[in-house]
Each structure stands twice: as C-alpha cells, then as structure tokens.
Design a protein around this motif. Structure first.
Motif, PDB file in Angstrom:
ATOM      1  N   TRP A  83      -6.143 -13.128 -32.288  1.00 27.77           N
ATOM      2  CA  TRP A  83      -7.126 -14.200 -32.344  1.00 27.77           C
ATOM      3  C   TRP A  83      -7.413 -14.491 -33.787  1.00 27.77           C
ATOM      4  N   ASP A 107     -11.042  -6.855 -11.533  1.00 29.26           N
ATOM      5  CA  ASP A 107      -9.697  -7.401 -11.653  1.00 29.26           C
ATOM      6  C   ASP A 107      -8.703  -6.297 -11.971  1.00 29.26           C
ATOM      7  N   ASP A 118     -16.037 -20.137 -18.727  1.00 30.79           N
ATOM      8  CA  ASP A 118     -14.815 -19.773 -19.440  1.00 30.79           C
ATOM      9  C   ASP A 118     -13.802 -19.224 -18.449  1.00 30.79           C
ATOM     10  N   GLU A 119     -12.576 -19.762 -18.481  1.00 30.29           N
ATOM     11  CA  GLU A 119     -11.601 -19.262 -17.510  1.00 30.29           C
ATOM     12  C   GLU A 119     -11.117 -17.863 -17.861  1.00 30.29           C
ATOM     13  N   THR A 120     -11.351 -17.432 -19.111  1.00 32.20           N
ATOM     14  CA  THR A 120     -10.923 -16.084 -19.464  1.00 32.20           C
ATOM     15  C   THR A 120     -12.002 -15.045 -19.191  1.00 32.20           C
ATOM     16  N   MET A 138     -11.422 -24.838 -33.317  1.00 32.08           N
ATOM     17  CA  MET A 138     -12.463 -24.173 -32.550  1.00 32.08           C
ATOM     18  C   MET A 138     -13.826 -24.804 -32.683  1.00 32.08           C
ATOM     19  N   SER A 178     -12.283  -7.038 -25.224  1.00 27.20           N
ATOM     20  CA  SER A 178     -11.533  -6.189 -26.178  1.00 27.20           C
ATOM     21  C   SER A 178     -12.404  -5.802 -27.362  1.00 27.20           C
ATOM     22  N   ARG A 187     -12.307 -12.406 -22.135  1.00 30.26           N
ATOM     23  CA  ARG A 187     -11.277 -11.380 -22.307  1.00 30.26           C
ATOM     24  C   ARG A 187     -11.264 -10.870 -23.740  1.00 30.26           C
TER      25      ARG A 187
END
Lengths: 339, 342
Positions: free
Chosen positions: B326, B114, B106-108, B333, B251, B247
């Motif tokens: 979201w 970071d 997952d790129e997130t 999805m 949260s 990400r």
C-alpha cells in the motif's frame, strides 16, 4: 463454436498467494475459487500459463509442483513434480517444459522426463518464444534463448557498456515478454527499473534501453506495437516499442502489480497484485472497466478467449441524442421572466 | 419593477425618493431616509452577497438569521409535540450525519468469520507472535544525529513497549541495521525520524522478513505536557485496537498489536489504545480503575501520538527494490472526503 462452453467460461483466471485459483466472470460479477490442496502459503501459485492445446492451465506452485488444470471441466488433471523453487512451466509442441530457480530445465514427453539441461544459476523468469524456444534470464543471468532439441543457446545478450564512472552495470532480469507476432524481438524489465528491448537479428546489446519508474519492473506483457509494464509501487504503464517512449499510465493500483495480461482479441489489460484487487483497463481510453476485490494477494493473471464487450447494447446508447439539460433550464427561466 | 419574482418567490417593494424617481431600480436607496431594506420575508443568499452596501448587507443577514432560527424553533416545537402525542408510535428520531456515518461501505471490510482471511492471518508474518512461539523484542532507534525532542520521545517509548531497547544509531544505514538486528534476534525495529529537529515519522520494520510500515507522526505530547498525568509502572500493558475494519486496517492492526507482549500483566491495570478514526491512528496510554460495575476511572500516562500510515511495504526496509502493499498516492486517494483506507 461450442456456445455452452463459452458461456460457462470465466473471463479471467487469477493465481493467489494461498494456492487458490480464482475464476472471475465479468458479466455475472462472480468469482469462483478452486483449490488444489488446502489454502496454505506453501501451495503458493507463482505463475499460470495457458496451454496450446485445449482449455488447460499450467499452474506453477512455489515449492515443487506444476499442476495442470482443465478450465472446462474445473478439475486438476495432471501434475509434474520437480525439485527446487519453481519459476514457470509451459508446453512447446508435444513437450512440456518446467524451469526451476536453480536454472534446471526439465523436458517432459508423455509425463516422463526426457532431457534435463541447465540454463543459468539464478533464473528468475522463463518464457516460451514464438519459435518454440525457451527464453530465460535472472539475477546475473543474461537473457538467453535456448533451443530445446540441441540444448544450446542460440542467442545470448550482452551487458550494456560500463557507465561514465567505469562501473559495470549489474544485471537482474525480473520479467521477460515476447511480442505477439515477431519472433526476433524480446522485451525485458529489470530490477533496476530499466526497460530493454533486444532484437536477435541486429545485435546482442539492447536496441532500446530506458529507465521507467523508480522500482523494479515485476511484470511485462507486449503487443505488436506496445508493451505494458508494472512496477513495485502500482504504476502500470504503456510504452511505444518503436521509440521506447512511455505513452500513458493505467491508474488505480495501489500496491505492487505482479501480473499483467492482455486479451488476445480485444483491447483490455488485466492487472493483479498485492493490493488484492483485479483491475481491467481499456488499453486505448485508459478507462477502468472492471474492478474486483479478491481477498488474497495475487501473483498472476490469464485471460480466456471469452468476449468481454458485447457490441449491441453499446450501439443503442450511442445512437441516442444527447440533450443538454442546463440549456433547457436556462431557456425555461428566460421564458418565465419575459412573460 | 414590483411584483412577485418568479425565480425566488418573494415580493419586492420599490421605495424611491422623489429625486430619484426616474430610475425604477429598487436597489438604489433614498438620500433622505437613510438606508432602507425592502420588507422581503425570505432573503436569498445571493441577494445578500450581491448587495454592495455593507451596513445594509449586515442588516439583511441578521434578519435572515433571525428568520431561520425562528423557523427552526417552530419545527422543533412541532416535533416535540408530535412525539408527546404519539409516544411510542412516533417515527424514530433522525440521526445526524457525521463523516464516519457517511463513509461508503468498504468492500474490503473484514468479516471475522471469513475463512480466507483467517487462513491468511494464520500464515502471515505475525503468525509466530500470535501462536505464542516468539516473544517480541524491539529495537528502538532514531535517525542519524537525532536532536533532543526525538530523544525525549524515545525515552518514553522505551517505557511504553515492554522488552524494548534503545540503541544509538551511529552511522549505520537502514539496510545494515536490519541485518544486524536479525543477527541479534530482534523481532521488530522502530525508527523515529525527524525533520527540523522534531520527530516526524516512524518506521516499523518487522523482522526477519516482515512488512515495513512507515507512519507520519504528529501531535506528539510527552508525559509532562499532559495535565494530571500518572506515572507508569513497568507492568506489561493490555492492547486495544479500535476500528481497524478494512483488510489493510486488519494487517496494520495486527502489526501494531504484535509489538506488545501477548501476555499482559493485568495487575498493573495498564492499557495501550490504538484508535483508528478517519485513517488517523491515535495512540493513548491509560491506567484504569473500576469504581463499580458501571463506572471506570482513567488516568492518562505517557505519551500521546497520532500516526498516519504512509506506506506498507512487503519485506524488510528496501525502498529501491521492494514491493509495496500500500502506497499513499494522494492524487488517487484524496479524491473523496468520505472514503478511508484503514
């Protein structure tokens, strides 16, 4: 044309909630981060607008600053300070105009405040019109067009008539957009998921009034024939301005889309929002052309003049003949059996 | 029609009784000698599927299975011998695929070092809790006119979450509830909604301006339904958050963690676990005992829940005028079985 500047230019500038500006280049797929101060929520950039002269961007911070950023040099050049949570800042001719949420408008000439006037109590959006006037609207603030020199409203819209139960319709304008070439038409998106189009020459009430989606319309841009909307759920759609009918949706966004931008020459739409992604769609084919993860929640997008699509490569691939693979295999099998 | 079939590579033998010799079809069985199967070595799946006679079909299938198992055993034996012979120089054992291992990167995914993520976390809605400025104080309610099952779950949840209170819902709307809770200085609201008299979803609203998360609630097991359960004490539990890698997951993990007090009472040896796997969040509560350095004894206490995030809304509960961070849109999805969002 100065090719060196064009090459170095990013395709898109994005404003984030933590106060950083991100430049995204589609060809190299890289993004660079520029910050005015440290990454802090109080430096949140609420909106960006391009200046009419040169390569400058006006970044409106949420607190009380508007920074002028030079995209060619990549440095912050100037700064305007104004009280109260700010809405937007842009330039008209040689004057710079900044608007705050109280409805205060400051007109700056040569970095000094020349005139101040009030536009409404709860202004949520403020946009430059093609006739060098200011269009503003907000919560219980009707859409009004202001002349900068006379400081008077040349056009104020009227609320729609009461509904069937004789209840007054509340007014809450969340986004305004002008068309590309017609200076008399304004598009408005409200908190109550209504899309309205006002024509200054015809009447004060909206010419087109339709309901779109179920959540407030947070962002609007318009072309000559179409307008593009986005709401709090992530629906980004396209409407036909003649009929007011919805044409299509650009899928992909999951969270609220807060910023939309149309490329000035090519048919591309950029959308940016709370799901931390920048998406670029082709407006006709609805194809998702680019998608970037940018780590922060974002507030606004702006396209630069840079060209997105290079014509030559595409033509080569289009001219190649398509070979139907399945048919070939079947034919080979037939031959084997009949041998 | 005998010979090697080029497609499937096996040998077909025709066996016909004399009465049916005109038809050169190998699939027609003879009347006298009962059902017969061709002595093919490898059956293709389609051959078995296309065979109409169920008896023959079953026989073909058992044969195919037996062949397959034989081949597998052979392979395993060969592999074992190879490993014995080579010892340490043998190639590493291949790891079997699971849904989790096939998940695309997952790129997130959050990198703990970071800078931007850290800065974002420093200033998000839960920063006051993580800076130890505010102690969590939770209001737990249900929907209007809740039924018995929901109230049972309620009682258990009040015991799980330290510093939480149950307040009867009455006739209060969600938005008014939020307003009143802010006035009484609550930090979170937990509302259990039900459908068909069974608890169905949980709405977690962080106050004063925090995000609102809506979860689907399934597989609810109360304390008494668990075998050999323990009885919880009133010590503040420790919290474990597993696998919140993206990400969004980051949260949500922070949100769930901020319900519990930041200073757990280690003396009570209580743990609350939120384990995320394939977008399902499993809630468990255990008491642990270290028997020696390597072994731990666990006793399960309290309720078992499974949560699935439906929506994450920025701001307090406002379905008509709010902004969603979201939103579970199953058309977009449920496209791939391999990708997950938390």
């Amino acid at each position: 044309i100065n090719f060196s500047i064009l090459k170095a230019m990013a395709n898109v500038w994005v404003a984030t909630e933590l106060g950083s500006l991100r430049a995204v280049d589609f060809k190299t797929q890289k993004n660079t981060v520029v910050t005015y101060d440290e990454l802090d929520k109080k430096n949140e950039i609420v909106s960006i607008s391009r200046s009419t002269k040169g390569n400058e961007l006006y970044c409106t911070l949420a607190m009380n600053l508007i920074n002028v950023f030079d995209t060619a040099e990549n440095i912050y050049v100037n700064q305007y300070e104004m009280e109260g949570p700010l809405v937007d800042g842009f330039d008209i001719d040689d004057a710079f105009i900044s608007c705050s949420k109280n409805g205060q408008i400051y007109v700056w000439r040569d970095d000094e405040v020349c005139e101040k006037f009030k536009v409404g109590e709860n202004t949520e959006c403020c946009v430059k019109s093609l006739n060098k006037e200011i269009i503003s609207g907000g919560r219980e603030c009707e859409l009004s067009v202001w002349d900068v020199e006379n400081q008077k409203a040349t056009f104020t819209s009227k609320n729609v008539p009461r509904d069937t139960l004789d209840i007054r319709m509340p007014v809450w304008i969340q986004s305004i957009s002008t068309l590309k070439s017609d200076p008399n038409i304004f598009c408005v998106g409200t908190h109550y998921h209504q899309f309205r189009m006002y024509d200054k020459r015809v009447k004060r009430r909206p010419v087109v009034d339709i309901e779109w989606g179920e959540l407030p319309i947070f962002s609007l841009t318009a072309d000559d024939k179409h307008c593009y909307l986005s709401n709090g759920k992530g629906d980004v759609g396209r409407l036909d301005l003649r009929t007011g009918g919805s044409i299509c949706k650009y899928r992909g966004a999951v969270g609220s889309v807060r910023g939309l931008a149309l490329h000035s020459a090519e048919p591309y739409l950029a959308s940016v929002g709370l799901d931390r992604y920048l998406r670029v769609h082709h407006t006709e084919t609805r194809e998702l052309v680019h998608k970037f993860y940018l780590k922060n929640r974002m507030n606004a997008v702006v396209f630069t003049e840079a060209v997105i699509k290079e014509e030559e490569e595409e033509d080569v691939w289009k001219n190649l003949e398509e070979v139907n693979v399945k048919r070939r295999k079947l034919e080979a099998m037939w031959e084997l059996q009949n041998d | 029609s005998s010979g090697i079939n080029a497609e499937y590579g096996y040998f077909i033998q025709t066996n016909l009784s004399t009465s049916m010799s005109e038809n050169n079809d190998s699939k027609v069985p003879s009347i006298d000698s009962g059902p017969s199967i061709s002595t093919a070595v490898n059956y293709h799946k389609l051959d078995i599927q296309n065979r109409k006679c169920k008896v023959v079909k079953r026989q073909m299938f058992t044969k195919m299975k037996a062949e397959k198992n034989k081949a597998k055993k052979k392979r395993k034996k060969a592999d074992e011998e190879m490993r014995k012979a080579l010892g340490d120089a043998a190639p590493p054992k291949p790891v079997p695929h699971t849904t989790e291992s096939l998940r695309p990167a997952d790129e997130t995914a959050v990198d703990p070092d970071d800078e931007e993520v850290l800065k974002d976390a420093e200033q998000d809605e839960f920063s006051k809790y993580f800076n130890r400025d505010v102690e969590p104080k939770i209001l737990i309610t249900t929907n209007k006119r809740s039924s018995l099952e929901t109230r049972k779950l309620l009682d258990e949840l009040v015991n799980v979450i330290p510093n939480s209170e149950y307040v009867k819902r009455g006739k209060v709307d969600m938005k008014d509830l939020v307003k009143q809770s802010v006035d009484h200085s609550y930090t979170d609201i937990l509302v259990i909604n039900e459908d068909m008299k069974k608890p169905n979803s949980i709405i977690l609203c962080h106050l004063p301006e925090g995000p609102t998360a809506t979860f689907r609630l399934t597989s609810v097991k109360l304390k008494k339904q668990l075998k050999r359960h323990g009885n919880a004490t009133s010590h503040r539990p420790e919290v474990i958050l597993n696998n919140f890698s993206t990400r969004l997951g980051h949260s949500v993990g922070r949100f769930l963690g901020s319900l519990f007090h930041y200073d757990p009472e280690f003396r009570g040896r209580n743990v609350v676990t939120f384990h995320n796997q394939r977008d399902f969040i499993f809630f468990r509560r255990h008491r642990y005992v270290f028997k020696n350095e390597k072994r731990v004894g666990l006793q399960e206490l309290g309720p078992r829940l499974t949560l699935k995030l439906r929506r994450l809304q920025k701001g307090t509960f406002d379905t008509t005028g709010g902004e969603y961070e979201w939103y579970y849109n199953h058309k977009q999805m449920d496209v791939s079985r391999r990708s997950f969002f938390l």
